[in-house]
Write a protein that holds these residues in place. Structure first.
Motif, PDB file in Angstrom:
ATOM      1  N   ARG A  41       0.812  -1.220   0.000  1.00 38.74           N
ATOM      2  CA  ARG A  41       0.000   0.000   0.000  1.00 38.74           C
ATOM      3  C   ARG A  41       0.854   1.282   0.000  1.00 38.74           C
ATOM      4  O   ARG A  41       0.565   2.219  -0.737  1.00 38.74           O
ATOM      5  N   THR A  42       1.895   1.313   0.820  1.00 38.84           N
ATOM      6  CA  THR A  42       2.627   2.575   1.018  1.00 38.84           C
ATOM      7  C   THR A  42       3.938   2.690   0.247  1.00 38.84           C
ATOM      8  O   THR A  42       4.430   3.792   0.046  1.00 38.84           O
ATOM      9  N   ILE A  43       4.499   1.566  -0.176  1.00 42.59           N
ATOM     10  CA  ILE A  43       5.778   1.593  -0.892  1.00 42.59           C
ATOM     11  C   ILE A  43       5.622   1.180  -2.356  1.00 42.59           C
ATOM     12  O   ILE A  43       5.994   1.919  -3.264  1.00 42.59           O
ATOM     13  N   CYS A  44       5.069   0.009  -2.581  1.00 36.55           N
ATOM     14  CA  CYS A  44       5.004  -0.527  -3.946  1.00 36.55           C
ATOM     15  C   CYS A  44       4.103   0.286  -4.868  1.00 36.55           C
ATOM     16  O   CYS A  44       4.521   0.673  -5.962  1.00 36.55           O
ATOM     17  N   LEU A  45       2.881   0.510  -4.447  1.00 36.28           N
ATOM     18  CA  LEU A  45       1.942   1.245  -5.311  1.00 36.28           C
ATOM     19  C   LEU A  45       2.422   2.654  -5.649  1.00 36.28           C
ATOM     20  O   LEU A  45       2.387   3.051  -6.816  1.00 36.28           O
ATOM     21  N   PRO A  46       2.888   3.420  -4.671  1.00 35.15           N
ATOM     22  CA  PRO A  46       3.330   4.778  -5.008  1.00 35.15           C
ATOM     23  C   PRO A  46       4.545   4.828  -5.938  1.00 35.15           C
ATOM     24  O   PRO A  46       4.735   5.813  -6.645  1.00 35.15           O
ATOM     25  N   GLN A  47       5.363   3.789  -5.949  1.00 33.57           N
ATOM     26  CA  GLN A  47       6.574   3.789  -6.770  1.00 33.57           C
ATOM     27  C   GLN A  47       6.333   3.319  -8.195  1.00 33.57           C
ATOM     28  O   GLN A  47       7.226   3.423  -9.033  1.00 33.57           O
ATOM     29  N   ALA A  48       5.160   2.806  -8.480  1.00 34.68           N
ATOM     30  CA  ALA A  48       4.893   2.222  -9.797  1.00 34.68           C
ATOM     31  C   ALA A  48       3.812   2.998 -10.538  1.00 34.68           C
ATOM     32  O   ALA A  48       3.034   3.731  -9.940  1.00 34.68           O
ATOM     33  N   GLN A  49       3.813   2.813 -11.838  1.00 31.94           N
ATOM     34  CA  GLN A  49       2.694   3.266 -12.651  1.00 31.94           C
ATOM     35  C   GLN A  49       1.772   2.069 -12.738  1.00 31.94           C
ATOM     36  O   GLN A  49       2.163   1.008 -13.249  1.00 31.94           O
TER      37      GLN A  49
END
Length: 92
Positions: A41-49
């Motif tokens: 939720r807080t690391i993976c999603l924000p770093q990806a398109q």
């Protein structure tokens, strides 16, 4: 329809990730996946398109692409697997 991920999709997307990860990896403790929900939720999603496959307001799958086109995630809800949703997301 494939569209860009919106922040209001987060809960549904994380739930799809968790459900599919648990189902696809019966040899890994479900607790492991549950402990990683916050990371997704807080690391993976924000770093990806991230792009979602949605049909009739039902989120059926998603793909997350990192720098240089690396696919970080590709998930399709189990009951919709075999309907070429993953391929459509890859081609997108």
């Amino acid at each position: 329809m494939i569209r860009s991920f919106h922040s209001e999709d987060t809960d549904k997307l994380v739930a799809l990730w968790l459900e599919t990860s648990v189902s696809a990896h019966p040899f890994i403790s479900e607790e492991y996946w549950r402990k990683n929900v916050g990371f997704v939720r807080t690391i993976c999603l924000p770093q990806a398109q991230t792009y979602v496959f949605e049909d009739k307001h039902q989120l059926k799958g998603f793909i997350s692409v990192l720098d240089k086109g690396h696919i970080g995630a590709l998930f399709v809800r189990e009951k919709y697997q075999g309907q070429k949703i993953g391929g459509k997301l890859m081609n997108f």
